[in-house]
Design a protein around this motif. Sequence first.
Motif, PDB file in Angstrom:
ATOM      1  N   VAL A 100       0.949  -0.705   0.313  1.00 20.57           N
ATOM      2  CA  VAL A 100       0.082  -0.117  -0.177  1.00 20.57           C
ATOM      3  C   VAL A 100       0.739   1.395  -0.060  1.00 20.57           C
ATOM      4  N   LEU A 101       2.246   1.213   0.531  1.00 27.45           N
ATOM      5  CA  LEU A 101       3.222   2.325   0.828  1.00 27.45           C
ATOM      6  C   LEU A 101       3.608   2.591  -0.390  1.00 27.45           C
ATOM      7  N   VAL A 102       3.820   1.706  -1.645  1.00 26.72           N
ATOM      8  CA  VAL A 102       4.280   1.569  -2.946  1.00 26.72           C
ATOM      9  C   VAL A 102       3.220   2.291  -3.449  1.00 26.72           C
ATOM     10  N   LEU A 103       2.404   2.217  -3.618  1.00 25.79           N
ATOM     11  CA  LEU A 103       0.687   2.148  -4.665  1.00 25.79           C
ATOM     12  C   LEU A 103       0.434   3.604  -3.663  1.00 25.79           C
ATOM     13  N   VAL A 104       1.212   3.920  -2.863  1.00 26.14           N
ATOM     14  CA  VAL A 104       0.804   5.884  -2.581  1.00 26.14           C
ATOM     15  C   VAL A 104       1.961   6.265  -3.280  1.00 26.14           C
ATOM     16  N   GLY A 105       3.774   6.012  -3.040  1.00 26.90           N
ATOM     17  CA  GLY A 105       4.295   6.376  -4.462  1.00 26.90           C
ATOM     18  C   GLY A 105       4.014   6.133  -5.834  1.00 26.90           C
ATOM     19  N   ALA A 106       3.366   4.826  -6.045  1.00 27.28           N
ATOM     20  CA  ALA A 106       2.982   5.277  -7.882  1.00 27.28           C
ATOM     21  C   ALA A 106       2.229   6.259  -7.994  1.00 27.28           C
ATOM     22  N   ALA A 107       1.035   6.857  -6.854  1.00 27.11           N
ATOM     23  CA  ALA A 107      -0.282   7.401  -7.188  1.00 27.11           C
ATOM     24  C   ALA A 107       0.893   9.622  -7.757  1.00 27.11           C
ATOM     25  N   VAL A 108       2.332   9.461  -7.326  1.00 31.07           N
ATOM     26  CA  VAL A 108       2.577  10.300  -6.781  1.00 31.07           C
ATOM     27  C   VAL A 108       2.647  10.865  -8.831  1.00 31.07           C
ATOM     28  N   PRO A 109       2.018  12.250  -9.668  1.00 32.59           N
ATOM     29  CA  PRO A 109       2.052  12.658 -10.143  1.00 32.59           C
ATOM     30  C   PRO A 109       3.494  12.816 -11.380  1.00 32.59           C
ATOM     31  N   ALA A 110       4.580  12.906 -10.092  1.00 31.78           N
ATOM     32  CA  ALA A 110       5.689  13.085 -10.868  1.00 31.78           C
ATOM     33  C   ALA A 110       6.698  12.037 -11.453  1.00 31.78           C
ATOM     34  N   ASN A 111       6.458  11.374 -12.283  1.00 32.24           N
ATOM     35  CA  ASN A 111       6.948  10.255 -13.200  1.00 32.24           C
ATOM     36  C   ASN A 111       7.453  10.217 -14.100  1.00 32.24           C
ATOM     37  N   LEU A 112       8.288   8.762 -15.025  1.00 30.19           N
ATOM     38  CA  LEU A 112       7.725   8.892 -16.365  1.00 30.19           C
ATOM     39  C   LEU A 112       7.642   8.032 -16.214  1.00 30.19           C
ATOM     40  N   ALA A 113       6.584   7.677 -17.114  1.00 34.93           N
ATOM     41  CA  ALA A 113       5.836   6.339 -17.383  1.00 34.93           C
ATOM     42  C   ALA A 113       5.295   5.316 -16.110  1.00 34.93           C
ATOM     43  N   GLY A 114       4.712   6.337 -15.416  1.00 37.85           N
ATOM     44  CA  GLY A 114       4.591   5.454 -14.420  1.00 37.85           C
ATOM     45  C   GLY A 114       6.151   5.616 -13.505  1.00 37.85           C
ATOM     46  N   TRP A 115       7.752   5.354 -13.463  1.00 37.10           N
ATOM     47  CA  TRP A 115       8.669   4.870 -12.502  1.00 37.10           C
ATOM     48  C   TRP A 115       9.160   5.984 -11.973  1.00 37.10           C
ATOM     49  N   GLY A 116       9.668   6.160 -11.166  1.00 38.11           N
ATOM     50  CA  GLY A 116      10.609   7.030 -10.804  1.00 38.11           C
ATOM     51  C   GLY A 116      10.060   6.585  -8.872  1.00 38.11           C
ATOM     52  N   PRO A 117       8.710   7.555  -8.458  1.00 36.04           N
ATOM     53  CA  PRO A 117       8.649   7.371  -7.154  1.00 36.04           C
ATOM     54  C   PRO A 117       8.113   6.031  -6.675  1.00 36.04           C
ATOM     55  N   ARG A 118       7.361   5.707  -7.640  1.00 34.58           N
ATOM     56  CA  ARG A 118       7.608   4.204  -7.299  1.00 34.58           C
ATOM     57  C   ARG A 118       7.907   2.884  -6.676  1.00 34.58           C
ATOM     58  N   GLU A 119       9.487   3.210  -7.788  1.00 32.50           N
ATOM     59  CA  GLU A 119      10.542   2.544  -7.480  1.00 32.50           C
ATOM     60  C   GLU A 119      11.124   2.708  -6.278  1.00 32.50           C
TER      61      GLU A 119
END
Length: 294
Positions: free
Chosen positions: A220-239
């Motif tokens: 669930v924490l990773v999903l919160v990170g994935a929701a950050v709109p500052a990403n590279l086609a979904g990659w970045g904050p999630r990782e």
Amino acid sequence: MRPRWGWLLGASVLAAVVWWVGTDPFVRGVTALDAGTLAVGAALGVPVTVASAWRWRLVANGLGVDVPLGRATAACYRSQLLNSVLPGGVLGDVHRGVDHGRAAGDPARGLRSVAWERTAGQLVQASIAVLVLVLLSSPVRSSLPGLLTLLVVGVVLLVALVRSWSTLRADLAMLLERRIWPGVVVASAVVVAGLVATYVVAARAVGVTAPLPTLVPLAVLVLVGAAVPANLAGWGPREGMAAWAFAAAGLGAEQGLSASVAFGVMVVVAVLPGAAVLVVGTRARERAEEPAHG
């Protein structure tokens, strides 16, 4: 400039994670996947997408720009695919809002329906994350104050925005009607459950053996990170969130990153039906634009 800064930030986070743990976890995250795992991810993507479409339909109906469930589901597959391959992670949703607004004869309201749908989903997701961290004893429970702060700040900003814009006040009044908001909450919970299940499958595929009470709070924490709109086609904050959370839980940043990469690949495969929607939509527009002969 804002979209560019968004994907640049996402790329920077991704580069920092690579510098921290190296590239081996990326390779492991991809090579650990087989056809069966990808098929499970695609199957889990169906209820996630249908629930997202149902949530959007409830919101759109409340705002007076009705969208049938079938068309909403196709549009959500398309927007998820675009979000997964284009910088920023939100361009697919923008396209969905514009396209629906034009079809409904009210572009502004069409865009607002998508914006409200996404906002409601993120608020429910953050609330579920808080609830999970409260109920389950987890090594990452220390992140609870930060998550609560993030949720409160989001609500305060939303309230401030609504109070300063009469149109949004009217929108919110309609969306808080009893016939709308319970369905939005249920649909959002289904989306979160499906994504958490997908992440658990991805984690198991790369060799994470932690029990579910340990793994679910990380997901669930990773999903919160994935929701950050500052990403590279979904990659970045999630990782970045995955590497930090797994390291904090004593499972190793490398395992967290591998699980996140596997999850990202599974999500892309699960939304591939969106490509068919894009092709069909493009051909339909081309036919509509052809000059009549006779």
